[in-house]
Design an enzyme around this catalytic site. Structure first.
Site, PDB file in Angstrom:
ATOM      1  N   HIS A  45      17.669 -15.933 -11.001  1.00 26.44           N
ATOM      2  CA  HIS A  45      17.441 -14.819 -11.912  1.00 26.44           C
ATOM      3  C   HIS A  45      17.203 -15.330 -13.327  1.00 26.44           C
ATOM      4  O   HIS A  45      17.505 -16.485 -13.662  1.00 26.44           O
ATOM      5  CB  HIS A  45      18.624 -13.862 -11.861  1.00 26.44           C
ATOM      6  CG  HIS A  45      18.702 -13.085 -10.587  1.00 26.44           C
ATOM      7  ND1 HIS A  45      19.578 -12.041 -10.400  1.00 26.44           N
ATOM      8  CD2 HIS A  45      18.006 -13.192  -9.423  1.00 26.44           C
ATOM      9  CE1 HIS A  45      19.423 -11.544  -9.181  1.00 26.44           C
ATOM     10  NE2 HIS A  45      18.484 -12.228  -8.572  1.00 26.44           N
ATOM     11  N   GLU A  47      18.629 -14.820 -16.185  1.00 27.20           N
ATOM     12  CA  GLU A  47      19.789 -15.297 -16.921  1.00 27.20           C
ATOM     13  C   GLU A  47      20.177 -16.712 -16.499  1.00 27.20           C
ATOM     14  O   GLU A  47      20.525 -17.556 -17.335  1.00 27.20           O
ATOM     15  CB  GLU A  47      20.987 -14.361 -16.712  1.00 27.20           C
ATOM     16  CG  GLU A  47      20.759 -12.948 -17.211  1.00 27.20           C
ATOM     17  CD  GLU A  47      20.267 -12.009 -16.124  1.00 27.20           C
ATOM     18  OE1 GLU A  47      20.739 -10.874 -16.074  1.00 27.20           O
ATOM     19  OE2 GLU A  47      19.395 -12.435 -15.310  1.00 27.20           O
ATOM     20  N   CYS A  79      24.796 -12.308 -11.916  1.00 28.46           N
ATOM     21  CA  CYS A  79      24.486 -12.863 -13.234  1.00 28.46           C
ATOM     22  C   CYS A  79      25.605 -12.588 -14.234  1.00 28.46           C
ATOM     23  O   CYS A  79      25.779 -13.341 -15.197  1.00 28.46           O
ATOM     24  CB  CYS A  79      23.169 -12.278 -13.738  1.00 28.46           C
ATOM     25  SG  CYS A  79      21.743 -12.867 -12.800  1.00 28.46           S
ATOM     26  N   ALA A 156     -20.379   7.082  -6.030  1.00 28.53           N
ATOM     27  CA  ALA A 156     -21.387   6.694  -5.038  1.00 28.53           C
ATOM     28  C   ALA A 156     -22.625   7.565  -5.236  1.00 28.53           C
ATOM     29  O   ALA A 156     -22.547   8.678  -5.780  1.00 28.53           O
ATOM     30  CB  ALA A 156     -20.861   6.862  -3.617  1.00 28.53           C
ATOM     31  N   ASP A 194     -17.061   2.849   4.643  1.00 30.84           N
ATOM     32  CA  ASP A 194     -17.326   1.536   4.045  1.00 30.84           C
ATOM     33  C   ASP A 194     -16.828   0.351   4.855  1.00 30.84           C
ATOM     34  O   ASP A 194     -17.210  -0.784   4.568  1.00 30.84           O
ATOM     35  CB  ASP A 194     -16.679   1.465   2.652  1.00 30.84           C
ATOM     36  CG  ASP A 194     -17.213   2.525   1.707  1.00 30.84           C
ATOM     37  OD1 ASP A 194     -18.350   2.978   1.900  1.00 30.84           O
ATOM     38  OD2 ASP A 194     -16.471   2.904   0.774  1.00 30.84           O
ATOM     39  N   GLU A 291      -6.788   3.076  -3.558  1.00 30.44           N
ATOM     40  CA  GLU A 291      -8.198   2.798  -3.830  1.00 30.44           C
ATOM     41  C   GLU A 291      -9.179   3.825  -3.294  1.00 30.44           C
ATOM     42  O   GLU A 291     -10.166   4.122  -3.951  1.00 30.44           O
ATOM     43  CB  GLU A 291      -8.549   1.429  -3.264  1.00 30.44           C
ATOM     44  CG  GLU A 291      -7.917   0.301  -4.039  1.00 30.44           C
ATOM     45  CD  GLU A 291      -8.852  -0.872  -4.218  1.00 30.44           C
ATOM     46  OE1 GLU A 291      -9.990  -0.678  -4.649  1.00 30.44           O
ATOM     47  OE2 GLU A 291      -8.427  -1.981  -3.912  1.00 30.44           O
ATOM     48  N   GLY A 293     -10.266   7.344  -0.949  1.00 32.20           N
ATOM     49  CA  GLY A 293     -11.404   7.714  -1.767  1.00 32.20           C
ATOM     50  C   GLY A 293     -11.024   8.978  -2.533  1.00 32.20           C
ATOM     51  O   GLY A 293      -9.837   9.268  -2.753  1.00 32.20           O
ATOM     52  N   PRO A 294     -11.996   9.826  -2.895  1.00 35.46           N
ATOM     53  CA  PRO A 294     -11.723  10.964  -3.773  1.00 35.46           C
ATOM     54  C   PRO A 294     -10.798  12.016  -3.172  1.00 35.46           C
ATOM     55  O   PRO A 294     -10.002  12.623  -3.889  1.00 35.46           O
ATOM     56  CB  PRO A 294     -13.116  11.542  -4.037  1.00 35.46           C
ATOM     57  CG  PRO A 294     -13.979  11.038  -2.921  1.00 35.46           C
ATOM     58  CD  PRO A 294     -13.428   9.708  -2.538  1.00 35.46           C
ATOM     59  N   LEU A 296      -8.282  11.611  -0.884  1.00 30.29           N
ATOM     60  CA  LEU A 296      -6.901  11.137  -0.883  1.00 30.29           C
ATOM     61  C   LEU A 296      -6.347  11.060  -2.308  1.00 30.29           C
ATOM     62  O   LEU A 296      -5.199  11.446  -2.561  1.00 30.29           O
ATOM     63  CB  LEU A 296      -6.813   9.775  -0.204  1.00 30.29           C
ATOM     64  CG  LEU A 296      -5.406   9.210  -0.007  1.00 30.29           C
ATOM     65  CD1 LEU A 296      -4.571  10.128   0.866  1.00 30.29           C
ATOM     66  CD2 LEU A 296      -5.469   7.811   0.602  1.00 30.29           C
TER      67      LEU A 296
END
Length: 365
Positions: A45, A47, A79, A156, A194, A291, A293-294, A296
């Site tokens: 970690h 610390e 820690c 697109a 795609d 990513e 598409g539109p 979702l």
């Protein structure tokens, strides 16, 4: 603390399911004697790294740390104990730890006479650690929605072609962001249209912290296809062996698809996306990169499940074709999804815009 926040950011994309943390140690006279950050899950970690660098000069000194020191034993020790053993007299913390399993470090330090201050540069530290804080506070994966579009918002052309709207520089940046994520998410429409790989092509490099450490493996973000009716073709590239893949289907779907299926309940608009993000979190997915598409993307926005938007805008116009965003539950201007810009920067001939909702879910306590 500003330096500790800067150090913490170096661990972004390599620490999941752990947070990113930075630490700076000063000796009793106020001189910096140690610095460290958490580089990868299972590694030391922040610390511990900073204290090792400081050595005996840490005794009687001050530690600045971006997240409350842990007080539990996991793959590494607590820690809080490391700070006590080192003889630190004062600890300054940016953000309290919301994870009940690890919290309590501040209380333990105070109980042993260490002065503890919490809240210094809290907003800056929280921004650097926003994915993990969403995961810890809300119990779901943090979502970044990425899209690429023309100036008139088209992703697109009318015939469905989209390669390439943006430049090679923008596409390389997308792969960098993919590689820093735990999961890459797309809808079945994108897979059918795609046939994407949904992989991150630049992976771990020899310059990355901890790259040569035998305890650290090369990250391959899991690919997630949201496909309620299990229509993913069995020869789809997203099902190859270049990275693990989950296909999220409705729990009442009967399918012979040979894939790792994640069965989810339905809701009024399709699959229960909140359940998806919680299931991903249960699999140690802290950050999800949405990513395609539109349709979702619109559903994620409708349900308030987008934490950050990254848009790549090309200096080009189409005039018609597929919009970057589908229906998102907005029937009137009063229901518009308002965002604030974090960043506006050129990338090649394009512009990258980073924005987040005005009300950010991950900041809820």
């Amino acid at each position: 603390m500003a330096r500790a926040v800067e150090l913490a950011a170096r661990g972004h994309g390599t620490t999941s399911p752990n947070p990113v943390v930075g630490c700076v140690v000063l000796d009793a006279s106020g001189e910096v004697v140690g610095e460290g950050f958490h580089a990868y899950a299972g590694g030391p970690h922040a610390e511990v790294v900073a204290l090792a660098q400081a050595g005996e000069r840490a005794r009687g000194g001050t530690a600045y740390v971006t997240l409350e020191p842990c007080d539990h034993t996991g793959r590494t020790g607590p820690c809080s104990r490391a700070l006590l053993v080192a003889g630190i007299a004062r600890v300054v913390v940016a953000v309290a730890d919301p994870n009940p399993k690890a919290a309590g470090g501040a209380a333990r330090l105070r109980a042993h006479g260490v002065s503890v201050t919490i809240g210094v540069l809290a907003d800056e530290a929280a921004r650097a650690n926003e994915e993990w804080l969403t995961y810890a506070r809300l119990g779901r994966a943090h979502v970044t929605w990425k899209f690429a579009a023309t100036l008139d918002g088209r992703s697109a052309a009318e015939d469905g072609t989209s390669q390439w709207i943006t430049s090679p520089e923008a596409r390389a940046d997308v792969h960098r962001l993919r590689a820093a994520s735990d999961a890459i998410v797309a809808g079945i429409g994108t897979v059918l249209a795609d046939d994407p790989h949904l992989t991150a092509r630049p992976t771990l490099s020899s310059t990355d912290p901890g790259a040569a450490d035998p305890g650290r493996s090369v990250r391959r973000p899991v690919r997630v296809v949201v496909d309620s009716r299990a229509r993913t073709p069995r020869h789809a590239r997203v099902l190859d062996d270049s990275a693990p893949t989950l296909v999220a289907v409705a729990d009442d779907t009967d399918t012979a698809l040979k894939a790792d299926l994640l069965r989810l309940p339905r809701d009024a608009h399709g699959l229960d996306l909140d359940a998806l993000l919680r299931e991903l979190a249960a699999r140690d997915v802290v950050s999800a990169f949405l990513e395609g598409g539109p349709t979702l993307a619109g559903e994620f926005l409708r349900r308030g499940l987008v934490d950050r938007v990254v848009a790549y805008v090309a200096p080009a116009l189409l005039g018609s074709g597929r919009a970057a965003l589908g229906a998102a539950g907005v029937g009137t201007i009063a229901g518009i999804h308002r965002l604030t810009f974090d960043e506006i920067s050129p990338i090649g001939p394009d512009v990258r815009l980073v924005a987040r909702p005005v009300t950010q879910p991950g900041r809820e306590q």
